[in-house]
Scaffold this motif. Structure first.
Motif, PDB file in Angstrom:
ATOM      1  N   HIS A   1      57.425  32.193  46.366  1.00 44.56           N
ATOM      2  CA  HIS A   1      57.604  31.835  47.778  1.00 44.56           C
ATOM      3  C   HIS A   1      57.008  30.455  47.980  1.00 44.56           C
ATOM      4  O   HIS A   1      55.856  30.206  47.612  1.00 44.56           O
ATOM      5  CB  HIS A   1      56.909  32.842  48.684  1.00 44.56           C
ATOM      6  CG  HIS A   1      57.100  32.566  50.146  1.00 44.56           C
ATOM      7  ND1 HIS A   1      58.234  32.930  50.841  1.00 44.56           N
ATOM      8  CD2 HIS A   1      56.302  31.928  51.058  1.00 44.56           C
ATOM      9  CE1 HIS A   1      58.129  32.560  52.105  1.00 44.56           C
ATOM     10  NE2 HIS A   1      56.962  31.946  52.257  1.00 44.56           N
ATOM     11  N   GLY A   2      57.795  29.561  48.564  1.00 48.73           N
ATOM     12  CA  GLY A   2      57.293  28.222  48.805  1.00 48.73           C
ATOM     13  C   GLY A   2      56.903  27.541  47.500  1.00 48.73           C
ATOM     14  O   GLY A   2      57.674  27.482  46.552  1.00 48.73           O
ATOM     15  N   GLN A   3      55.668  27.065  47.447  1.00 52.26           N
ATOM     16  CA  GLN A   3      55.177  26.332  46.287  1.00 52.26           C
ATOM     17  C   GLN A   3      54.281  27.172  45.387  1.00 52.26           C
ATOM     18  O   GLN A   3      53.501  26.638  44.602  1.00 52.26           O
ATOM     19  CB  GLN A   3      54.417  25.086  46.758  1.00 52.26           C
ATOM     20  CG  GLN A   3      55.296  24.076  47.466  1.00 52.26           C
ATOM     21  CD  GLN A   3      56.460  23.626  46.582  1.00 52.26           C
ATOM     22  OE1 GLN A   3      56.259  23.165  45.462  1.00 52.26           O
ATOM     23  NE2 GLN A   3      57.684  23.762  47.091  1.00 52.26           N
ATOM     24  N   ARG A   4      54.409  28.509  45.472  1.00 50.39           N
ATOM     25  CA  ARG A   4      53.567  29.368  44.644  1.00 50.39           C
ATOM     26  C   ARG A   4      54.392  30.442  43.943  1.00 50.39           C
ATOM     27  O   ARG A   4      55.418  30.883  44.442  1.00 50.39           O
ATOM     28  CB  ARG A   4      52.482  30.044  45.488  1.00 50.39           C
ATOM     29  CG  ARG A   4      51.474  29.101  46.119  1.00 50.39           C
ATOM     30  CD  ARG A   4      50.354  29.895  46.772  1.00 50.39           C
ATOM     31  NE  ARG A   4      49.362  29.039  47.419  1.00 50.39           N
ATOM     32  CZ  ARG A   4      49.340  28.761  48.706  1.00 50.39           C
ATOM     33  NH1 ARG A   4      50.269  29.287  49.503  1.00 50.39           N
ATOM     34  NH2 ARG A   4      48.410  27.985  49.227  1.00 50.39           N
ATOM     35  N   ILE A   5      53.881  30.858  42.786  1.00 49.49           N
ATOM     36  CA  ILE A   5      54.377  32.045  42.097  1.00 49.49           C
ATOM     37  C   ILE A   5      53.269  33.090  42.170  1.00 49.49           C
ATOM     38  O   ILE A   5      52.087  32.777  41.966  1.00 49.49           O
ATOM     39  CB  ILE A   5      54.788  31.727  40.643  1.00 49.49           C
ATOM     40  CG1 ILE A   5      55.290  32.996  39.944  1.00 49.49           C
ATOM     41  CG2 ILE A   5      53.680  31.045  39.860  1.00 49.49           C
ATOM     42  CD1 ILE A   5      55.922  32.726  38.579  1.00 49.49           C
ATOM     43  N   PHE A   6      53.653  34.304  42.517  1.00 51.23           N
ATOM     44  CA  PHE A   6      52.683  35.379  42.732  1.00 51.23           C
ATOM     45  C   PHE A   6      52.910  36.508  41.731  1.00 51.23           C
ATOM     46  O   PHE A   6      54.046  36.806  41.363  1.00 51.23           O
ATOM     47  CB  PHE A   6      52.819  35.967  44.140  1.00 51.23           C
ATOM     48  CG  PHE A   6      52.558  34.978  45.241  1.00 51.23           C
ATOM     49  CD1 PHE A   6      51.272  34.804  45.746  1.00 51.23           C
ATOM     50  CD2 PHE A   6      53.593  34.231  45.776  1.00 51.23           C
ATOM     51  CE1 PHE A   6      51.030  33.897  46.769  1.00 51.23           C
ATOM     52  CE2 PHE A   6      53.363  33.328  46.802  1.00 51.23           C
ATOM     53  CZ  PHE A   6      52.075  33.156  47.299  1.00 51.23           C
ATOM     54  N   ILE A   7      51.816  37.140  41.320  1.00 50.64           N
ATOM     55  CA  ILE A   7      51.861  38.375  40.542  1.00 50.64           C
ATOM     56  C   ILE A   7      51.059  39.427  41.294  1.00 50.64           C
ATOM     57  O   ILE A   7      49.852  39.253  41.506  1.00 50.64           O
ATOM     58  CB  ILE A   7      51.284  38.203  39.130  1.00 50.64           C
ATOM     59  CG1 ILE A   7      52.141  37.231  38.307  1.00 50.64           C
ATOM     60  CG2 ILE A   7      51.187  39.559  38.420  1.00 50.64           C
ATOM     61  CD1 ILE A   7      51.539  36.901  36.949  1.00 50.64           C
ATOM     62  N   SER A   8      51.716  40.477  41.728  1.00 48.36           N
ATOM     63  CA  SER A   8      50.999  41.626  42.251  1.00 48.36           C
ATOM     64  C   SER A   8      50.695  42.561  41.088  1.00 48.36           C
ATOM     65  O   SER A   8      51.386  42.541  40.066  1.00 48.36           O
ATOM     66  CB  SER A   8      51.824  42.352  43.315  1.00 48.36           C
ATOM     67  OG  SER A   8      52.998  42.886  42.730  1.00 48.36           O
ATOM     68  N   TYR A   9      49.672  43.382  41.246  1.00 53.15           N
ATOM     69  CA  TYR A   9      49.332  44.346  40.203  1.00 53.15           C
ATOM     70  C   TYR A   9      48.556  45.487  40.829  1.00 53.15           C
ATOM     71  O   TYR A   9      48.051  45.374  41.957  1.00 53.15           O
ATOM     72  CB  TYR A   9      48.502  43.683  39.094  1.00 53.15           C
ATOM     73  CG  TYR A   9      47.153  43.178  39.541  1.00 53.15           C
ATOM     74  CD1 TYR A   9      46.003  43.961  39.411  1.00 53.15           C
ATOM     75  CD2 TYR A   9      47.020  41.919  40.126  1.00 53.15           C
ATOM     76  CE1 TYR A   9      44.767  43.510  39.839  1.00 53.15           C
ATOM     77  CE2 TYR A   9      45.786  41.454  40.556  1.00 53.15           C
ATOM     78  CZ  TYR A   9      44.657  42.255  40.405  1.00 53.15           C
ATOM     79  OH  TYR A   9      43.434  41.797  40.849  1.00 53.15           O
ATOM     80  N   SER A  10      48.474  46.593  40.102  1.00 54.57           N
ATOM     81  CA  SER A  10      47.755  47.759  40.615  1.00 54.57           C
ATOM     82  C   SER A  10      46.440  47.935  39.877  1.00 54.57           C
ATOM     83  O   SER A  10      46.305  47.551  38.705  1.00 54.57           O
ATOM     84  CB  SER A  10      48.619  49.013  40.476  1.00 54.57           C
ATOM     85  OG  SER A  10      49.774  48.882  41.280  1.00 54.57           O
ATOM     86  N   ALA A  11      45.472  48.537  40.571  1.00 54.96           N
ATOM     87  CA  ALA A  11      44.121  48.646  40.029  1.00 54.96           C
ATOM     88  C   ALA A  11      43.504  50.000  40.357  1.00 54.96           C
ATOM     89  O   ALA A  11      43.918  50.673  41.302  1.00 54.96           O
ATOM     90  CB  ALA A  11      43.237  47.521  40.591  1.00 54.96           C
TER      91      ALA A  11
END
Length: 316
Positions: free
Chosen positions: A201-211
């Motif tokens: 999104h926009g100027q970022r790459i994101f990684i979601s993860y579970s914990a």
């Protein structure tokens, strides 16, 4: 932004939804029996819950893919379909630890529900150890593989690793450690970083993860990097200090996690995840079948960061 039926699909954990260029939505997830891989497809998201679940592969009676089939994902790479999943060798548990490894199937048909699937075998990483929850994404013209794995030299159950791909079932180069469980909310019950998913999104790459453990302590964390940075450099990644999605006791939604991302028909971002609506679990939470698939729209704040809010209450 609309509300979706909640639960969206019952008794399907680790959900993955793909909106493909053929105009269909595809769905796969872990089944309660952990014995097969299923696919559904529909012309719209609303039709997915009623779509026929087609079994495209069943586990063999013995061998390295014969137990606990976990967390499948469907990806379309270079003109072919791939299913990534984790499986264990019977017996499922040795020395008190799960013994999962990662595997891939390939299908060249236009319709992956009716085409023939070929076993491409195990996907080998840098360590021969417990590994699972693989996903694929393309970034700046390169294909990447992102997954969770145990390193015997690091405290905890699983860390997140990233590697470029030589082909859809072979890694290229040395994997990079992106994150390990270290914050208080990542180590409740088990020290876990797993179930990664990628969104830009926009100027970022994101990684979601579970914990944490897969009970009410399960939650979603977030990593991000500048979209033009070297994403194989661990130093380029930032970690949120708190979960971005977690249990809502007031809404009776417990342990939301193992998410994927998809788009609605208008191209808006959606969070796909599982959660239970109770905490009174008898025995191992892993074998409780009521981690239901749920869908929630994603909002983005002025800084370009995802805002997930809280898991909404059941509405059906």
């Amino acid at each position: 932004m609309r509300d979706y039926p909640n639960p969206f699909i019952e008794q399907r954990a680790d959900p993955f939804v793909l909106r493909h260029s053929d105009g269909y939505y595809y769905f796969t997830a872990s089944v309660p029996e952990y014995d097969r891989l299923e696919l559904r497809r529909a012309r719209s998201l609303d039709e997915l819950p009623q779509a026929t679940a087609t079994v495209v592969w069943r586990k063999p009676q013995q061998g390295p893919m014969s137990a606990l089939i976990w967390a499948p994902e469907l990806h379309f790479i270079s003109g072919k379909w791939y299913l990534y999943f984790a499986a264990a060798h019977s017996p499922e548990i040795a020395d008190g630890l799960f013994q999962h490894r990662m595997f891939a199937l390939e299908c060249s048909a236009d319709n992956p529900l009716t085409g023939e699937w070929t076993e491409k075998g195990r996907i080998y990483s840098h360590i021969d150890s417990f590994s699972l929850d693989a996903t694929h994404f393309e970034h700046r013209g390169k294909h990447y593989y992102l997954w969770a794995q145990k390193d015997p030299a690091i405290s905890g159950n699983s860390n997140l690793y990233l590697a470029e791909m030589e082909n859809p079932w072979t890694l290229k180069g040395e994997p990079v450690l992106l994150s390990k469980p270290e914050l208080p909310w990542e180590i409740v019950g088990f020290q876990v970083n797993e179930g990664p998913a990628v969104i830009t999104h926009g100027q970022r790459i994101f990684i979601s993860y579970s914990a944490s453990a897969t009970d009410e302590n399960y939650c979603i964390g977030l990593l991000w990097a500048d979209i033009d940075s070297d994403i194989t450099d661990m130093a380029q990644w930032h970690k949120a200090s708190q979960p971005i999605f977690r249990t809502s006791a007031k809404n009776h939604q417990f342990g939301p996690g193992h998410n994927s991302f998809t788009l609605d028909e208008q191209g808006r971002d959606l969070l796909v995840y599982h959660a239970r609506n109770y905490t009174e679990i008898e025995g191992d939470p892993l074998y409780d079948p009521n981690r239901h698939t749920r869908i929630k729209p994603i909002e983005w704040n002025e800084e370009g960061m995802p805002v997930l809010g809280e898991p909404p209450a059941d509405n059906r």
